[in-house]
Motif scaffolding. Structure first.
Motif, short mmCIF file in Angstrom:
data_model
loop_
_atom_site.label_atom_id
_atom_site.label_comp_id
_atom_site.label_asym_id
_atom_site.label_seq_id
_atom_site.Cartn_x
_atom_site.Cartn_y
_atom_site.Cartn_z
N PHE A 123 -4.30 -8.76 8.47
CA PHE A 123 -3.39 -8.84 7.32
C PHE A 123 -2.14 -9.61 7.75
O PHE A 123 -1.83 -9.72 8.93
N PRO A 124 -1.39 -10.15 6.78
CA PRO A 124 -0.21 -10.95 7.10
C PRO A 124 0.87 -10.16 7.84
O PRO A 124 1.24 -9.06 7.44
N LEU A 177 1.23 -6.03 4.02
CA LEU A 177 2.20 -6.94 4.61
C LEU A 177 2.98 -6.19 5.69
O LEU A 177 3.65 -5.20 5.39
N VAL A 180 -3.13 -6.27 -0.67
CA VAL A 180 -2.66 -7.00 0.50
C VAL A 180 -1.68 -6.10 1.25
O VAL A 180 -0.76 -5.55 0.65
N LEU A 223 0.46 -4.49 -3.34
CA LEU A 223 0.97 -4.71 -1.99
C LEU A 223 1.33 -3.39 -1.32
O LEU A 223 1.90 -2.50 -1.96
N TYR A 231 -6.88 -2.65 4.45
CA TYR A 231 -6.86 -4.07 4.07
C TYR A 231 -8.28 -4.61 3.94
O TYR A 231 -8.63 -5.23 2.93
N ARG A 232 -9.11 -4.35 4.93
CA ARG A 232 -10.48 -4.87 4.89
C ARG A 232 -11.29 -4.25 3.75
O ARG A 232 -12.08 -4.92 3.12
N TYR A 290 1.68 -13.60 -3.92
CA TYR A 290 0.89 -12.37 -4.03
C TYR A 290 0.92 -11.79 -5.45
O TYR A 290 0.45 -10.67 -5.67
N ARG A 329 -1.38 -8.95 -7.25
CA ARG A 329 -1.99 -8.13 -6.21
C ARG A 329 -1.20 -6.84 -6.04
O ARG A 329 -0.01 -6.79 -6.35
N GLN A 364 -9.20 -5.50 0.18
CA GLN A 364 -8.66 -6.84 -0.09
C GLN A 364 -9.44 -7.58 -1.18
O GLN A 364 -8.83 -8.30 -1.97
#
Length: 163
Positions: A90-91, A60, A58, A27, A49-50, A22, A25, A53
């Protein structure tokens, strides 16, 4: 000095992920739970996130069962719940401890770099959020009550994405 990129974590599926992937990015790292009064924040986290991104954010998610056992499920239950109820894309990572003797090393680092109220390190509840800059340094910590979709959080994300 360490950055979040020096750590790794297991996904809900059991794969080890180096957070170095990542790099570059912004976070938003959050300890989550499926049976918490703040669980609806999953929807706000997914919205952020959407929306962001493509610009480099990102989210998490790290499920945690340390607060009144509000995340009792197995990995597959957590994944299904998040997808079914909030469309989470998202992760999500394996369940971890954020406090105590078995604190995940990432959260030990986050807590040390961004202390809570009155300088405390302990995470007080589910949905504590840590915002991390593109260089992997911890920028800020937000309390569970702070909405991920608040102007305060959005303003900080916009600022870090512009840097």
């Amino acid at each position: 000095m360490s950055t979040v990129y020096d750590f790794a974590a297991d996904t809900l599926g059991g794969d080890k992920v180096a957070l170095d992937q990542y790099r570059g990015r912004v976070l938003l790292v959050v300890n989550t739970a499926s049976k918490c009064g703040f669980t609806p924040q999953y929807q706000e986290l997914e919205k952020l996130y959407r929306e962001y991104q493509d610009r480099g954010l990102v989210v998490l998610g790290f499920p945690c069962n340390q607060f009144l056992q509000q995340e009792p499920g197995k990995a597959e239950d957590i994944a299904a719940f998040c997808e079914r109820n909030f469309g989470v894309s998202f992760p999500l990572f394996a369940k971890i401890d954020v406090n105590g003797a078995h604190t995940h090393p990432l959260f030990a680092h986050l807590k040390k770099q961004a202390r809570g109220v009155l300088g405390t390190q302990a995470v007080k509840w589910n949905f504590t959020k840590f915002l991390v800059k593109k260089d992997g340094s911890v920028y800020k910590r937000y309390a569970p009550r702070t909405s991920p979709d608040s102007l305060r959080v959005r303003g900080d994300i916009d600022k870090l994405l512009a840097e």
